[in-house]
Design a protein around this motif. Sequence first.
Motif, mmCIF file in Angstrom:
data_model
loop_
_atom_site.group_PDB
_atom_site.id
_atom_site.type_symbol
_atom_site.label_atom_id
_atom_site.label_comp_id
_atom_site.label_asym_id
_atom_site.label_seq_id
_atom_site.Cartn_x
_atom_site.Cartn_y
_atom_site.Cartn_z
ATOM 1 N N THR A 1 4.712 1.477 -2.465
ATOM 2 C CA THR A 1 4.924 1.358 -1.021
ATOM 3 C C THR A 1 3.840 2.125 -0.276
ATOM 4 O OG1 THR A 1 7.315 1.230 -1.382
ATOM 5 C CG2 THR A 1 6.576 1.709 0.855
ATOM 6 N N PHE A 2 3.314 1.511 0.774
ATOM 7 C CA PHE A 2 2.339 2.204 1.616
ATOM 8 C C PHE A 2 2.368 1.597 3.016
ATOM 9 C CE2 PHE A 2 -0.886 -1.147 1.744
ATOM 10 C CZ PHE A 2 -0.654 -1.860 0.576
ATOM 11 N N SER B 1 -0.288 -1.209 -14.236
ATOM 12 C CA SER B 1 -0.025 -0.606 -12.935
ATOM 13 C C SER B 1 -0.961 -1.217 -11.902
ATOM 14 C CB SER B 1 -0.218 0.918 -12.988
ATOM 15 O OG SER B 1 -1.573 1.227 -13.262
ATOM 16 N N ILE B 2 -0.831 -0.790 -10.644
ATOM 17 C CA ILE B 2 -1.755 -1.207 -9.576
ATOM 18 C C ILE B 2 -2.126 0.026 -8.762
ATOM 19 C CG2 ILE B 2 -2.140 -2.670 -7.570
ATOM 20 C CD1 ILE B 2 -0.030 -4.564 -8.542
ATOM 21 N N VAL B 3 -3.413 0.152 -8.478
ATOM 22 C CA VAL B 3 -3.871 1.162 -7.527
ATOM 23 C C VAL B 3 -4.448 0.437 -6.309
ATOM 24 C CG1 VAL B 3 -4.269 2.968 -9.217
ATOM 25 C CG2 VAL B 3 -6.097 1.354 -8.707
ATOM 26 N N PHE B 4 -4.294 1.052 -5.140
ATOM 27 C CA PHE B 4 -4.745 0.480 -3.873
ATOM 28 C C PHE B 4 -5.692 1.480 -3.214
ATOM 29 C CE2 PHE B 4 -0.588 -1.253 -4.838
ATOM 30 C CZ PHE B 4 -0.696 -2.593 -4.525
ATOM 31 N N PRO B 5 -6.996 1.434 -3.535
ATOM 32 C CA PRO B 5 -7.933 2.389 -2.938
ATOM 33 C C PRO B 5 -7.894 2.336 -1.408
ATOM 34 C CG PRO B 5 -8.966 1.188 -4.731
ATOM 35 C CD PRO B 5 -7.652 0.525 -4.477
ATOM 36 N N ASP C 1 -2.402 5.274 1.133
ATOM 37 C CA ASP C 1 -1.577 6.400 0.705
ATOM 38 C C ASP C 1 -0.287 5.836 0.115
ATOM 39 O OD1 ASP C 1 -0.396 8.811 0.270
ATOM 40 O OD2 ASP C 1 -0.136 9.345 2.382
ATOM 41 N N VAL C 2 -0.264 5.716 -1.198
ATOM 42 C CA VAL C 2 0.777 4.949 -1.887
ATOM 43 C C VAL C 2 1.841 5.869 -2.479
ATOM 44 C CG1 VAL C 2 1.222 3.297 -3.757
ATOM 45 C CG2 VAL C 2 -0.888 3.138 -2.412
#
Length: 454
Positions: free
Chosen positions: A127-128, A96-100, A103-104
């Motif tokens: 999407t953000f 997976s990917i997290v984007f600190p 707001d995803v």
Amino acid sequence: MKRTIRRSPFRILVPVLLMILTGVGSASAFISGDRGTTFNLTAKHGHITTGDGGSIPMWGFALDSRPMQYPGPTLIVNEGATITVNLTNQLPEPVSIVFPGQDVTASGGIPGTLTREAPPGGSVTYTFVSSAPGTFTYYSGTHVDFQVEMGLLGALIIRPSGFNEANPATYTAYGDAGSAYDYEYLFLLTDMDPRFHELYEFNKLFEVDTTNFKPAYWFINGRTGPDTLAPANAPWLPAQPFDALARMHPGDRVLIRMIGAGRDLHPFHTHGNNYLVIAKDGKRLLNGTTELGWSDFTQTVVPGKTADGIFTWTGAGMGWDIYGHQQDIDNPPTGNFPNSEDVDHNGNGIFDSVAAEPNEDPADHGLPFPVTMPDQLDLTFGQFFSGSPYLGAMGALPPGEGGFNAFGGYFYMWHSHNEKELTNNDIFPGGMLTMMIVEHPGVFIPHYENEPAP
């Protein structure tokens, strides 16, 4: 796995520096990255090389049909845009990917601990809205202790409104004058324990114990020293496209974007001058219009966090005229002193008819080099010494000495202040080191890719 290949560090350093000699003029003076609003990433397997000649199996993100790269593609987007990242997984476990800081919304895939995941052979979409400018990171949110170690990470840069890459007058990090800059550089710092990668290569993942983490390699932008100095997109580093060589002119404002993307903290140290810390984690350090940042020369770069600084260098306080203007002084009893063109720039009684260079420290204008240079037989020369103490000048050197300073610049090492991190698997020099070069004002440094020389 071929990590056991060993070469003398000096045998490695010399050919790399030869490449620098020819490539420094084309070194990226901007952040290489991929621009847009939709990014199609694939998590896949590949290999990278290290400065000691090793070959390390990796996992990484690839854009479209490109090979895996380390770090992943630098995603450069505009403030206020709707960003879509489609992730396809070619690895043997969910990814997976997290984007600190963003707001995803995630869709598709399967449920995971931190976000929705792409199963092996599957996909997921994130999407953000890139609501605020700044320096950010992204990384795997699945089996994080192992997948980040394996290379599933990257940088996200959000440009402020009004930014135009082809117009340097619009260059700011956060849309305000205090974050304006002439050149920007990314320093994404990571670390690696190659034993985990060996176990993966030999299909022994069940033996991986990430609680026993003992790094042996330290990277800037996915390269260890001295590969950090090689040009961007060097053909011999196909999975490591980003360089880490910084260049500037006296008086330029240089934006330093630092990202902690590994597992340990790293004390990133700049020689040459302090810088002003202007932002943390994509947040501008301002109270109204008052700067809340601080002057620093070593930034502890923390895993998962980012910091931005503005660095300048003018030569102030060097104690001699770095341009060698004293060679043109026009004092009595020789010359036509006094005359209308004679100027005492700093009130020290030394007159000359040469105008100060842009951003030159007037206090040093016309001052001679403060010591008599020893005979060459009494000196040891560095590869980056031009043979002259003056910026942009080339002096005589003994045969075989110097030669790696194409434009007579001043070299300053920027590096980890943890000396262990200046090695490649216990071989010095290597690891988390690079150079910053101050070039003469007459040397062209491109602001953006394909900028034509004047």
